[in-house]
Design a protein around this motif. Structure first.
Motif, mmCIF file in Angstrom:
data_model
loop_
_atom_site.group_PDB
_atom_site.id
_atom_site.type_symbol
_atom_site.label_atom_id
_atom_site.label_comp_id
_atom_site.label_asym_id
_atom_site.label_seq_id
_atom_site.Cartn_x
_atom_site.Cartn_y
_atom_site.Cartn_z
ATOM 1 N N TYR A 35 0.829 -1.200 0.000
ATOM 2 C CA TYR A 35 0.000 0.000 0.000
ATOM 3 C C TYR A 35 0.860 1.244 0.000
ATOM 4 C CZ TYR A 35 -3.760 -3.116 1.455
ATOM 5 O OH TYR A 35 -4.687 -4.129 1.503
ATOM 6 N N ALA A 36 0.245 2.358 -0.337
ATOM 7 C CA ALA A 36 0.846 3.683 -0.179
ATOM 8 C C ALA A 36 -0.268 4.596 0.326
ATOM 9 C CB ALA A 36 1.413 4.193 -1.491
ATOM 10 N N ILE A 37 0.059 5.485 1.242
ATOM 11 C CA ILE A 37 -0.931 6.380 1.844
ATOM 12 C C ILE A 37 -0.636 7.819 1.442
ATOM 13 C CG2 ILE A 37 -1.842 7.303 4.008
ATOM 14 C CD1 ILE A 37 -1.164 4.602 5.305
ATOM 15 N N ALA A 38 -1.692 8.525 1.081
ATOM 16 C CA ALA A 38 -1.612 9.960 0.829
ATOM 17 C C ALA A 38 -2.710 10.610 1.660
ATOM 18 C CB ALA A 38 -1.817 10.270 -0.649
ATOM 19 N N ILE A 39 -2.367 11.641 2.434
ATOM 20 C CA ILE A 39 -3.353 12.337 3.258
ATOM 21 C C ILE A 39 -3.210 13.838 3.041
ATOM 22 C CG2 ILE A 39 -3.424 10.527 5.013
ATOM 23 C CD1 ILE A 39 -1.729 12.300 6.808
ATOM 24 N N PHE A 40 -4.279 14.561 3.315
ATOM 25 C CA PHE A 40 -4.200 16.022 3.278
ATOM 26 C C PHE A 40 -5.125 16.612 4.316
ATOM 27 C CE2 PHE A 40 -7.707 15.243 0.369
ATOM 28 C CZ PHE A 40 -8.563 16.320 0.516
ATOM 29 N N HIS A 41 -4.786 17.815 4.749
ATOM 30 C CA HIS A 41 -5.600 18.553 5.705
ATOM 31 C C HIS A 41 -6.546 19.442 4.914
ATOM 32 C CE1 HIS A 41 -6.031 21.904 8.889
ATOM 33 N NE2 HIS A 41 -7.011 21.036 8.987
ATOM 34 N N ASN A 47 -13.867 19.122 0.979
ATOM 35 C CA ASN A 47 -13.652 17.736 0.530
ATOM 36 C C ASN A 47 -12.784 17.634 -0.719
ATOM 37 O OD1 ASN A 47 -15.139 16.493 2.625
ATOM 38 N ND2 ASN A 47 -17.027 16.998 1.553
ATOM 39 N N ASN A 48 -11.951 18.630 -0.958
ATOM 40 C CA ASN A 48 -11.024 18.626 -2.089
ATOM 41 C C ASN A 48 -9.654 19.094 -1.636
ATOM 42 O OD1 ASN A 48 -12.760 17.980 -4.400
ATOM 43 N ND2 ASN A 48 -13.784 19.897 -3.882
ATOM 44 N N LEU A 49 -8.624 18.596 -2.308
ATOM 45 C CA LEU A 49 -7.283 19.119 -2.100
ATOM 46 C C LEU A 49 -7.148 20.345 -2.992
ATOM 47 C CD1 LEU A 49 -4.384 19.019 -1.032
ATOM 48 C CD2 LEU A 49 -3.846 17.467 -2.926
ATOM 49 N N ASP A 50 -7.121 21.503 -2.385
ATOM 50 C CA ASP A 50 -7.046 22.748 -3.150
ATOM 51 C C ASP A 50 -5.619 22.975 -3.641
ATOM 52 O OD1 ASP A 50 -9.770 23.372 -2.732
ATOM 53 O OD2 ASP A 50 -9.280 24.120 -0.730
ATOM 54 N N THR A 51 -5.512 23.386 -4.901
ATOM 55 C CA THR A 51 -4.215 23.662 -5.502
ATOM 56 C C THR A 51 -4.230 25.046 -6.141
ATOM 57 O OG1 THR A 51 -4.872 22.643 -7.596
ATOM 58 C CG2 THR A 51 -3.787 21.218 -5.987
ATOM 59 N N ASN A 52 -3.027 25.555 -6.408
ATOM 60 C CA ASN A 52 -2.936 26.850 -7.101
ATOM 61 C C ASN A 52 -2.990 26.618 -8.613
ATOM 62 O OD1 ASN A 52 -0.354 26.082 -7.953
ATOM 63 N ND2 ASN A 52 0.697 27.358 -6.450
ATOM 64 N N MET A 53 -2.778 27.647 -9.384
ATOM 65 C CA MET A 53 -2.874 27.554 -10.847
ATOM 66 C C MET A 53 -1.866 26.577 -11.448
ATOM 67 S SD MET A 53 -3.660 31.565 -11.854
ATOM 68 C CE MET A 53 -2.285 31.526 -12.945
ATOM 69 N N LEU A 54 -0.776 26.328 -10.746
ATOM 70 C CA LEU A 54 0.249 25.401 -11.239
ATOM 71 C C LEU A 54 0.026 23.976 -10.752
ATOM 72 C CD1 LEU A 54 3.382 27.660 -10.698
ATOM 73 C CD2 LEU A 54 2.110 27.275 -12.820
ATOM 74 N N GLY A 55 -1.038 23.761 -9.976
ATOM 75 C CA GLY A 55 -1.320 22.436 -9.441
ATOM 76 C C GLY A 55 -0.609 22.125 -8.144
ATOM 77 N N ILE A 56 0.029 23.125 -7.558
ATOM 78 C CA ILE A 56 0.733 22.935 -6.285
ATOM 79 C C ILE A 56 -0.280 23.032 -5.149
ATOM 80 C CG2 ILE A 56 2.499 23.906 -4.749
ATOM 81 C CD1 ILE A 56 3.875 24.967 -7.335
ATOM 82 N N PRO A 57 -0.287 22.040 -4.246
ATOM 83 C CA PRO A 57 -1.262 22.051 -3.152
ATOM 84 C C PRO A 57 -1.156 23.297 -2.279
ATOM 85 C CG PRO A 57 -0.221 19.921 -3.312
ATOM 86 C CD PRO A 57 0.544 20.840 -4.226
ATOM 87 N N LYS A 58 -2.328 23.841 -1.934
ATOM 88 C CA LYS A 58 -2.400 24.974 -1.008
ATOM 89 C C LYS A 58 -2.679 24.480 0.408
ATOM 90 C CE LYS A 58 -5.375 27.608 -3.642
ATOM 91 N NZ LYS A 58 -6.192 28.804 -3.873
ATOM 92 N N GLU A 59 -3.022 23.210 0.548
ATOM 93 C CA GLU A 59 -3.291 22.604 1.852
ATOM 94 C C GLU A 59 -2.181 21.602 2.163
ATOM 95 O OE1 GLU A 59 -8.046 22.732 2.200
ATOM 96 O OE2 GLU A 59 -7.325 21.476 0.570
ATOM 97 N N GLN A 60 -1.983 21.353 3.453
ATOM 98 C CA GLN A 60 -0.914 20.451 3.871
ATOM 99 C C GLN A 60 -1.195 19.032 3.385
ATOM 100 O OE1 GLN A 60 -1.170 21.317 8.118
ATOM 101 N NE2 GLN A 60 0.952 22.005 8.015
ATOM 102 N N ILE A 61 -0.139 18.364 2.936
ATOM 103 C CA ILE A 61 -0.247 16.992 2.457
ATOM 104 C C ILE A 61 0.881 16.157 3.033
ATOM 105 C CG2 ILE A 61 -1.409 17.599 0.312
ATOM 106 C CD1 ILE A 61 1.267 17.309 -1.090
#
Length: 94
Positions: A35-41, A47-61
């Motif tokens: 398995y591999a786990i990915a989590i975000f705050h 209920n979404n991982l918010d990203t900027n225009m370049l696709g970089i997460p704005k929330e902790q992951i």
């Protein structure tokens, strides 16, 4: 491996209310395997991982074993681990 980081193909998902300092949750009833786990705050609760225009997460992951790279997330193989019995894992958000 082929579904890693594809939210519509996640094997098992869940959510837990964050507690400042330490949030614990259980992932139950997983058969032995790799398995591999990915989590975000989800700081804003949408209920979404918010990203900027370049696709970089704005929330902790965070990931099991792997870390974000300068130009994107880690690969499945960098995050994968073998589950063969009850185990405990600590993952820190970045």
């Amino acid at each position: 491996e082929s579904s890693f980081l594809k939210f519509d193909k996640v094997y098992k998902s869940g959510s837990e209310k964050a507690v400042k300092g330490k949030t614990a949750f259980d992932i139950e009833n997983l058969p032995d395997g790799e398995y591999a786990i990915a989590i975000f705050h989800d700081a804003n609760g949408n209920n979404n991982l918010d990203t900027n225009m370049l696709g970089i997460p704005k929330e902790q992951i965070a990931f099991s074993k792997g870390k974000m790279k300068m130009f994107g997330p880690p690969k499945y193989t960098e995050c994968a681990f073998i589950l063969d019995s009850n185990m405990q894992m600590n993952i820190s958000l970045q």
